[in-house]
Motif scaffolding. Structure first.
Motif, PDB file in Angstrom:
ATOM      1  N   ALA A  26       0.830  -1.205   0.000  1.00 23.71           N
ATOM      2  CA  ALA A  26       0.000   0.000   0.000  1.00 23.71           C
ATOM      3  C   ALA A  26       0.865   1.257   0.000  1.00 23.71           C
ATOM      4  CB  ALA A  26      -0.934  -0.010   1.206  1.00 23.71           C
ATOM      5  N   LEU A  27       1.931   1.275   0.813  1.00 19.85           N
ATOM      6  CA  LEU A  27       2.814   2.442   0.867  1.00 19.85           C
ATOM      7  C   LEU A  27       3.532   2.649  -0.458  1.00 19.85           C
ATOM      8  CD1 LEU A  27       4.355   2.064   4.445  1.00 19.85           C
ATOM      9  CD2 LEU A  27       2.705   3.773   3.675  1.00 19.85           C
ATOM     10  N   VAL A  31       3.240   5.935  -2.971  1.00 17.86           N
ATOM     11  CA  VAL A  31       4.391   6.685  -3.482  1.00 17.86           C
ATOM     12  C   VAL A  31       4.385   6.694  -4.997  1.00 17.86           C
ATOM     13  CG1 VAL A  31       6.912   6.700  -3.630  1.00 17.86           C
ATOM     14  CG2 VAL A  31       5.794   6.254  -1.434  1.00 17.86           C
ATOM     15  N   ALA A  32       4.080   5.539  -5.610  1.00 13.95           N
ATOM     16  CA  ALA A  32       4.032   5.468  -7.069  1.00 13.95           C
ATOM     17  C   ALA A  32       2.953   6.391  -7.619  1.00 13.95           C
ATOM     18  CB  ALA A  32       3.780   4.027  -7.508  1.00 13.95           C
ATOM     19  N   GLY A  33       1.810   6.470  -6.934  1.00 13.47           N
ATOM     20  CA  GLY A  33       0.744   7.364  -7.387  1.00 13.47           C
ATOM     21  C   GLY A  33       1.168   8.824  -7.325  1.00 13.47           C
ATOM     22  N   SER A  54      -0.917   2.421  -9.748  1.00 12.96           N
ATOM     23  CA  SER A  54      -0.958   2.583  -8.294  1.00 12.96           C
ATOM     24  C   SER A  54      -2.386   2.517  -7.776  1.00 12.96           C
ATOM     25  CB  SER A  54      -0.306   3.911  -7.895  1.00 12.96           C
ATOM     26  OG  SER A  54      -1.121   5.010  -8.283  1.00 12.96           O
ATOM     27  N   SER A  55      -3.324   3.065  -8.559  1.00 13.39           N
ATOM     28  CA  SER A  55      -4.730   3.018  -8.148  1.00 13.39           C
ATOM     29  C   SER A  55      -5.246   1.583  -8.129  1.00 13.39           C
ATOM     30  CB  SER A  55      -5.585   3.871  -9.094  1.00 13.39           C
ATOM     31  OG  SER A  55      -5.190   5.236  -9.040  1.00 13.39           O
ATOM     32  N   VAL A  56      -4.827   0.788  -9.112  1.00 16.69           N
ATOM     33  CA  VAL A  56      -5.244  -0.611  -9.171  1.00 16.69           C
ATOM     34  C   VAL A  56      -4.706  -1.374  -7.965  1.00 16.69           C
ATOM     35  CG1 VAL A  56      -5.011  -2.771 -10.440  1.00 16.69           C
ATOM     36  CG2 VAL A  56      -5.488  -0.654 -11.674  1.00 16.69           C
ATOM     37  N   VAL A  57      -3.419  -1.144  -7.644  1.00 13.45           N
ATOM     38  CA  VAL A  57      -2.813  -1.840  -6.504  1.00 13.45           C
ATOM     39  C   VAL A  57      -3.517  -1.460  -5.208  1.00 13.45           C
ATOM     40  CG1 VAL A  57      -0.715  -2.084  -5.119  1.00 13.45           C
ATOM     41  CG2 VAL A  57      -0.574  -2.119  -7.614  1.00 13.45           C
ATOM     42  N   LEU A  58      -3.795  -0.159  -5.017  1.00 10.44           N
ATOM     43  CA  LEU A  58      -4.490   0.273  -3.805  1.00 10.44           C
ATOM     44  C   LEU A  58      -5.883  -0.337  -3.727  1.00 10.44           C
ATOM     45  CD1 LEU A  58      -3.476   4.046  -3.573  1.00 10.44           C
ATOM     46  CD2 LEU A  58      -2.826   2.204  -2.017  1.00 10.44           C
ATOM     47  N   GLY A  59      -6.548  -0.450  -4.881  1.00  8.56           N
ATOM     48  CA  GLY A  59      -7.861  -1.085  -4.900  1.00  8.56           C
ATOM     49  C   GLY A  59      -7.794  -2.543  -4.498  1.00  8.56           C
TER      50      GLY A  59
END
Length: 224
Positions: A26-27, A31-33, A54-59
């Motif tokens: 998540a962190l 940072v990537a976003g 980054s949005s996909v990973v956070l989702g």
């Protein structure tokens, strides 16, 4: 508002980050976003792709957290995928536990074959295992899990989720059970509502805690 407990809880979470792959992911995604957004503003190639990734990973992290938390509620056992984690099953025969002199209900259980004393606590959300018993039973924190914040007599502590292959007491056997482990939890082991809620019923009669698994044709048995 007192900020001391808040800062203490935050410190526990920060200390838990290196042991939680989910929090690390998540962190890194956050940072990537941020980097992707900066690249987009400067019209640098692939900035939009980085921000979208980054949005996909956070989702996915959020979905994983929701699915993990859903395991605490037996109503979602069938409706929600288990993400490779075992189904939590509590079965067996009626078990009666007499009240101890201190007013609590204690029982002798085996966790992965290791005997230990447990307090039955209907006010506890999670089944909790002391670090000593967890080590002897071969329990390790679940990979990729999120740290669980617990309120104890010594304040808020950070604990990690593990899977108990088999927890048995009286005539009841629980398999695939979630439990929390914390180094500063103390020597007390607790059977919480994530196990009790999967019973057909539990009640107190004349100073005896009666635990009844879901099968309807089970017979009463002597107290343990």
């Amino acid at each position: 508002m007192e900020l001391g407990p808040l800062f203490a809880s935050l410190a526990e979470v920060i200390r838990s980050i290196p042991r939680s792959e989910l929090l690390v992911a998540a962190l890194m995604a956050m940072v990537a976003g941020w980097v992707g957004s900066a690249m987009v503003r400067r019209r640098i190639a692939f900035g939009g792709m980085l921000r979208a990734a980054s949005s996909v990973v956070l989702g996915l992290v959020l979905l994983t957290v929701m699915l993990q938390l859903s395991r605490m509620d037996p109503r979602f056992d069938i409706a929600v995928p288990q993400l490779g984690m075992p189904e939590q099953i509590v079965e067996g025969g009626e078990t009666r536990i007499p009240m101890a002199q201190n007013g609590h209900f204690w029982l002798r259980a085996e966790i992965n074959g290791v005997p230990a004393n447990f307090l039955v606590d209907t006010g506890a959300t999670y089944t909790a295992i002391s670090e000593d018993v967890a080590q002897r039973a071969g329990l390790t924190p679940r990979r990729g899990g999120i740290p669980i914040m617990l309120e104890t007599a010594n304040g808020t502590i950070s604990a990690h989720m593990a899977t108990v292959d088999r927890l048995s007491f009286g005539n009841i056997s629980a398999t695939g059970t979630d439990a929390v482990i914390a180094s500063n939890f103390g020597d007390t082991n607790v059977i919480g509502m994530n196990v009790l809620a999967r019973l057909k019923s539990w009640k107190v009669e004349d100073g005896v805690l009666v635990l009844v698994p879901k099968p309807a044709d089970i017979a009463a048995t002597p107290a343990i």
